[in-house]
Scaffold this active site. Structure first.
Site, PDB file in Angstrom:
ATOM      1  N   ARG A 131       0.754  -1.341   0.189  1.00  0.00           N
ATOM      2  CA  ARG A 131      -0.012   0.144  -0.029  1.00  0.00           C
ATOM      3  C   ARG A 131       0.884   1.140   0.075  1.00  0.00           C
ATOM      4  NH1 ARG A 131      -4.150  -0.821   4.670  1.00  0.00           N
ATOM      5  NH2 ARG A 131      -1.898  -1.313   5.440  1.00  0.00           N
TER       6      ARG A 131
ATOM      7  N   LYS B  98       1.992 -18.459   6.830  1.00  0.00           N
ATOM      8  CA  LYS B  98       1.098 -18.745   7.770  1.00  0.00           C
ATOM      9  C   LYS B  98       0.837 -17.736   8.274  1.00  0.00           C
ATOM     10  CE  LYS B  98       3.831 -18.832  11.973  1.00  0.00           C
ATOM     11  NZ  LYS B  98       4.196 -19.195  13.443  1.00  0.00           N
TER      12      LYS B  98
ATOM     13  N   ASP C  78       5.612 -23.823   5.407  1.00  0.00           N
ATOM     14  CA  ASP C  78       6.123 -23.683   6.772  1.00  0.00           C
ATOM     15  C   ASP C  78       7.767 -23.886   6.898  1.00  0.00           C
ATOM     16  OD1 ASP C  78       6.668 -24.918   9.262  1.00  0.00           O
ATOM     17  OD2 ASP C  78       4.753 -25.778   9.483  1.00  0.00           O
ATOM     18  N   HIS C  79       8.199 -22.622   7.361  1.00  0.00           N
ATOM     19  CA  HIS C  79       9.648 -22.464   7.118  1.00  0.00           C
ATOM     20  C   HIS C  79      10.498 -23.417   8.056  1.00  0.00           C
ATOM     21  CE1 HIS C  79       9.025 -19.943  10.941  1.00  0.00           C
ATOM     22  NE2 HIS C  79      10.339 -20.463  11.218  1.00  0.00           N
TER      23      HIS C  79
ATOM     24  N   LYS D 117      14.130 -26.008   7.264  1.00  0.00           N
ATOM     25  CA  LYS D 117      15.715 -25.877   8.118  1.00  0.00           C
ATOM     26  C   LYS D 117      16.344 -27.538   7.638  1.00  0.00           C
ATOM     27  CE  LYS D 117      13.709 -23.614  12.083  1.00  0.00           C
ATOM     28  NZ  LYS D 117      14.634 -22.769  12.321  1.00  0.00           N
TER      29      LYS D 117
ATOM     30  N   GLU E 219      11.177 -21.158  23.447  1.00  0.00           N
ATOM     31  CA  GLU E 219      11.896 -20.127  23.408  1.00  0.00           C
ATOM     32  C   GLU E 219      11.994 -19.350  24.715  1.00  0.00           C
ATOM     33  OE1 GLU E 219      10.070 -17.759  19.953  1.00  0.00           O
ATOM     34  OE2 GLU E 219       8.724 -19.099  20.007  1.00  0.00           O
TER      35      GLU E 219
ATOM     36  N   ASP F 274       0.125 -21.341  17.041  1.00  0.00           N
ATOM     37  CA  ASP F 274       1.174 -20.585  16.480  1.00  0.00           C
ATOM     38  C   ASP F 274       2.341 -21.657  16.125  1.00  0.00           C
ATOM     39  OD1 ASP F 274       2.554 -17.981  15.755  1.00  0.00           O
ATOM     40  OD2 ASP F 274       3.641 -18.258  17.575  1.00  0.00           O
TER      41      ASP F 274
ATOM     42  N   HIS G 221       4.452 -26.033  12.757  1.00  0.00           N
ATOM     43  CA  HIS G 221       6.140 -26.607  12.797  1.00  0.00           C
ATOM     44  C   HIS G 221       6.090 -27.734  13.580  1.00  0.00           C
ATOM     45  CE1 HIS G 221       6.412 -22.525  11.397  1.00  0.00           C
ATOM     46  NE2 HIS G 221       6.261 -21.880  12.684  1.00  0.00           N
TER      47      HIS G 221
ATOM     48  N   LYS H   6       6.645 -19.821  25.314  1.00  0.00           N
ATOM     49  CA  LYS H   6       7.553 -18.708  25.340  1.00  0.00           C
ATOM     50  C   LYS H   6       7.829 -18.541  26.767  1.00  0.00           C
ATOM     51  CE  LYS H   6       6.022 -16.222  21.519  1.00  0.00           C
ATOM     52  NZ  LYS H   6       7.245 -16.496  20.502  1.00  0.00           N
TER      53      LYS H   6
ATOM     54  N   LYS I  54      16.354 -21.135  25.068  1.00  0.00           N
ATOM     55  CA  LYS I  54      15.851 -21.359  23.639  1.00  0.00           C
ATOM     56  C   LYS I  54      16.557 -22.851  23.018  1.00  0.00           C
ATOM     57  CE  LYS I  54      16.177 -19.024  19.112  1.00  0.00           C
ATOM     58  NZ  LYS I  54      14.631 -18.917  18.541  1.00  0.00           N
TER      59      LYS I  54
HETATM   60  N1  LIG Z   1       7.140 -11.382  10.449  1.00  0.00           N
HETATM   61  C1  LIG Z   1       7.896 -12.531  10.683  1.00  0.00           C
HETATM   62  O1  LIG Z   1       8.758 -12.728  11.131  1.00  0.00           O
HETATM   63  C2  LIG Z   1       6.861 -13.654  10.202  1.00  0.00           C
HETATM   64  C3  LIG Z   1       7.332 -14.762  10.191  1.00  0.00           C
HETATM   65  C4  LIG Z   1       6.523 -15.922   9.998  1.00  0.00           C
HETATM   66  C5  LIG Z   1       5.402 -15.812   9.194  1.00  0.00           C
HETATM   67  N2  LIG Z   1       4.830 -14.458   9.109  1.00  0.00           N
HETATM   68  C6  LIG Z   1       3.766 -13.996   8.199  1.00  0.00           C
HETATM   69  O2  LIG Z   1       4.020 -13.318   6.963  1.00  0.00           O
HETATM   70  C7  LIG Z   1       2.929 -12.390   6.819  1.00  0.00           C
HETATM   71  C8  LIG Z   1       3.314 -11.052   6.751  1.00  0.00           C
HETATM   72  O3  LIG Z   1       3.894 -10.875   8.183  1.00  0.00           O
HETATM   73  P1  LIG Z   1       4.763  -9.360   8.176  1.00  0.00           P
HETATM   74  O4  LIG Z   1       5.289  -9.534   9.863  1.00  0.00           O
HETATM   75  O5  LIG Z   1       5.647  -9.036   7.201  1.00  0.00           O
HETATM   76  O6  LIG Z   1       3.516  -8.277   8.467  1.00  0.00           O
HETATM   77  P2  LIG Z   1       3.755  -7.008   8.242  1.00  0.00           P
HETATM   78  O7  LIG Z   1       4.851  -6.248   8.617  1.00  0.00           O
HETATM   79  O8  LIG Z   1       2.317  -6.312   8.849  1.00  0.00           O
HETATM   80  O9  LIG Z   1       3.272  -6.399   6.650  1.00  0.00           O
HETATM   81  C9  LIG Z   1       2.008  -6.610   6.043  1.00  0.00           C
HETATM   82  C10 LIG Z   1       2.375  -5.949   4.605  1.00  0.00           C
HETATM   83  O10 LIG Z   1       0.949  -6.069   3.895  1.00  0.00           O
HETATM   84  C11 LIG Z   1       0.753  -4.694   3.369  1.00  0.00           C
HETATM   85  N3  LIG Z   1      -0.553  -4.446   3.432  1.00  0.00           N
HETATM   86  C12 LIG Z   1      -1.609  -4.478   4.592  1.00  0.00           C
HETATM   87  N4  LIG Z   1      -2.912  -4.202   4.228  1.00  0.00           N
HETATM   88  C13 LIG Z   1      -2.487  -4.130   2.878  1.00  0.00           C
HETATM   89  C14 LIG Z   1      -3.602  -3.436   1.906  1.00  0.00           C
HETATM   90  N5  LIG Z   1      -4.930  -3.439   1.967  1.00  0.00           N
HETATM   91  N6  LIG Z   1      -3.163  -3.276   0.620  1.00  0.00           N
HETATM   92  C15 LIG Z   1      -2.142  -3.393   0.368  1.00  0.00           C
HETATM   93  N7  LIG Z   1      -1.006  -3.809   1.016  1.00  0.00           N
HETATM   94  C16 LIG Z   1      -1.577  -4.032   2.362  1.00  0.00           C
HETATM   95  C17 LIG Z   1       1.502  -3.815   4.311  1.00  0.00           C
HETATM   96  O11 LIG Z   1       1.757  -2.834   3.363  1.00  0.00           O
HETATM   97  P3  LIG Z   1       1.963  -1.248   3.990  1.00  0.00           P
HETATM   98  O12 LIG Z   1       2.658  -1.049   5.204  1.00  0.00           O
HETATM   99  O13 LIG Z   1       2.576  -0.469   2.885  1.00  0.00           O
HETATM  100  O14 LIG Z   1       0.478  -0.677   4.345  1.00  0.00           O
HETATM  101  C18 LIG Z   1       2.855  -4.522   4.594  1.00  0.00           C
HETATM  102  O15 LIG Z   1       3.575  -4.518   3.414  1.00  0.00           O
HETATM  103  C19 LIG Z   1       1.875 -12.732   8.029  1.00  0.00           C
HETATM  104  O16 LIG Z   1       0.756 -13.877   7.495  1.00  0.00           O
HETATM  105  C20 LIG Z   1       2.871 -13.280   9.053  1.00  0.00           C
HETATM  106  O17 LIG Z   1       1.844 -14.089   9.795  1.00  0.00           O
HETATM  107  C21 LIG Z   1       5.605 -13.433   9.423  1.00  0.00           C
END
Ligand SMILES: NC(=O)c1ccc[n+]([C@@H]2O[C@H](COP(=O)([O-])OP(=O)(O)OC[C@H]3O[C@@H](n4cnc5c(N)ncnc54)[C@H](OP(=O)(O)O)[C@@H]3O)[C@@H](O)[C@H]2O)c1
Length: 491
Positions: free
Chosen positions: A52, A151, A180-181, A185, A219, A238, A243, A343, A348
């Protein structure tokens, strides 16, 4: 040196990252793509960020450079980083706006391989999937179109099924990659090699010789700033549904006839379908939940879960789960599988401990011995490798027995830096290998089991046991292993 990941060559491809301004893109996806580029596994490609924020190609490039500035990339020459960021492009659009998809369709049209990575809040998956379909980006007439889904995949059986339905209206199952990362591993993949690439383990890998199995994923940190997210999830959703069940199926599956994605996954699904259901009546016999209270873990003070930001004062969300599960198959009948994860624990660590039965006749039992049951411990994190605990004679004139360790450490044997999980998994999706991705029936089978527990807990009026942060979890968990005369391994 010549691991599979060094030899796979994907055809020219474009990867679109939905959620390119988010945390996962920064921490994992861009670094993984850069690693593939550095290792020569990606040469002709393009990365399109889709989110966005009103970024431009230049902003995305500058952000990507900052994502690659630290850690093990700090020594990589600037010229390599520049060569990589030239491949980036960015589309600023909301996920619901057809114009964004029209631009995307134009940008990806010249490429034969099209991979769409949904790294977005899960509520947005359906709208993206539908819009990809409407823009014709699901078509495979000119090359491939594949979609990776992050996920969480659903929050119970009904929502996982709904998401599968949405996906199946636009994509064939062989186009869908549910990530599923954990499966990326090395040590997790090595479970298959250990079991089926060696002659000595498989004959012992059954209820005749194995007493019990313990899976621990602990963790030390608390939920930190992610209280809001965690409140909606909890440890069972979670960690266990995805996992830990992936680990468990690799440990317990029957030998596949070959390594094709469907043969391997069919064997894994059989394990999940054979899990003995835990219903309300047995909920306190086979499951223990807990919440951490204030304490100190690894020298750092941790607030209690109920004091964390974004957490309801009367929250019943679990930050710890221990389970005793049974797999009703010929091979595993009578072997309890103990799972614990949480947690705010003392250390860990991720590991699997397989405890073997005592010899039929314990001839050394009357010696002053400290004889233990043989144990094979697979270390997943932070060490990678395994340890065998076997009994040996203590040198001297008498026959006394004591357990000793035989250790194998990955780093010592191969001296290679293990590739990041996301690198391997993205590369697999690019070459069309879905072995390490979760199939539809697999995800539904695991949710079937997990949803029954969630329903049982919802009816359970008992308060959640608390455990001090830095401890090994709630005292109540001890009853699970004690019920078969065992103890949890020390954390
Ligand atoms: N972070 C991790 O370590 C991690 C680990 C495992 C799995 N995941 C999974 O990976 C996915 C992403 O996680 P994240 O932590 O990266 O999330 P995040 O930081 O909240 O990022 C969300 C992204 O989606 C975009 N977005 C949200 N609503 C939108 C909309 N209506 N239109 C366009 N863009 C939109 C945001 O864009 P803007 O900010 O530009 O609005 C941002 O780029 C999730 O399903 C999460 O469960 C994450």
């Amino acid at each position: 040196m010549d691991g599979l990941q060094f030899t796979k060559e994907p055809a020219p491809f474009v990867i679109t990252i939905f959620g390119a301004t988010g945390d996962l893109t920064r921490k994992k996806l861009v670094p993984a793509l850069f690693s593939l580029f550095l290792k020569g596994n990606a040469s002709q490609f393009k990365v399109i960020g889709f989110a966005r924020r009103p970024w431009t190609k230049e902003t995305f490039e500058a952000e990507a450079l900052s994502m690659l500035s630290g850690g093990h990339f700090s020594q990589v020459p600037e010229s390599q980083k520049r060569a990589f960021i030239e491949k980036l492009d960015y589309i600023s659009s909301t996920f619901g706006d057809p114009e964004g998809y029209a631009k995307l369709a134009e940008a990806v049209a010249p490429w034969e391989g099209k991979l769409f990575y949904l790294s977005t809040p899960p509520d947005d998956y359906p709208v993206i999937i539908e819009n990809l379909g409407k823009a014709g980006l699901n078509r495979t007439t000119h090359g491939y179109s594949r979609v990776i889904v992050e996920k969480p995949f659903g929050r119970d059986l009904a929502t996982a099924k709904e998401l599968n339905e949405v996906l199946s209206t636009q994509f064939e199952e062989n186009q869908i990659y549910r990530i599923d990362h954990y499966l990326g591993k090395e040590t997790v993949q090595n479970i298959l090699v250990l079991r089926f690439g060696n002659g000595i383990f498989e004959p012992l890998w059954n209820s005749r010789y194995i007493d019990n199995i313990q899976i621990t994923v602990a963790e030390s940190i608390g939920v930190g700033t992610r209280g809001n997210y965690y409140e909606k999830s909890g440890t069972l959703r979670d960690m266990v549904q995805n996992h830990i069940f992936q680990l468990m199926t690799l440990l317990l599956m029957d030998p596949p006839n070959d390594l094709s994605p469907d043969t391997v996954r069919t064997e894994k699904v059989k394990v999940l379908k054979s899990l003995r259901p835990i219903t309300y009546k047995d909920i306190n016999k086979y499951t223990v939940r807990g919440q951490y209270s204030a304490g100190v873990t690894q020298g750092q003070p941790v607030r209690g879960y109920l004091e964390e930001e974004g957490v309801a004062k009367d929250s019943k969300t679990e930050t710890f789960v221990a389970l005793q599960v049974h797999v009703d198959t010929w091979r595993w009948e009578g072997v309890p599988i103990f799972i614990r994860t949480g947690k705010g624990l003392g250390r860990k660590v991720s590991e699997v401990a397989i405890t073997f039965k005592q010899p039929p006749l314990q001839v050394f039992r009357n010696q002053a011995s400290d004889e233990g049951q043989n144990q094979l411990v697979l270390h997943i994190q932070p060490e990678e490798g395994f340890t065998f605990h076997i009994n040996a004679k203590i040198p001297g004139y008498t026959t006394q027995v004591r357990p000793v360790n035989m250790d194998f450490a990955y780093g010592d044997a191969f001296g290679e830096a293990t590739p990041e999980a996301y690198e391997r998994l993205i590369l697999d999706a690019l070459v069309g290998d879905s072995t390490l991705y979760t199939r539809r029936d697999e995800i539904e089978a695991s949710w079937t089991f997990i949803t029954r527990i969630l329903q049982g807990w919802a009816q359970d009026p008992n308060p959640l046991p608390q455990y001090r942060a830095g401890s090994a979890g709630p005292e109540e968990a001890k009853a699970l292993t004690a019920s078969v005369g065992q103890k949890w391994r020390k954390l």
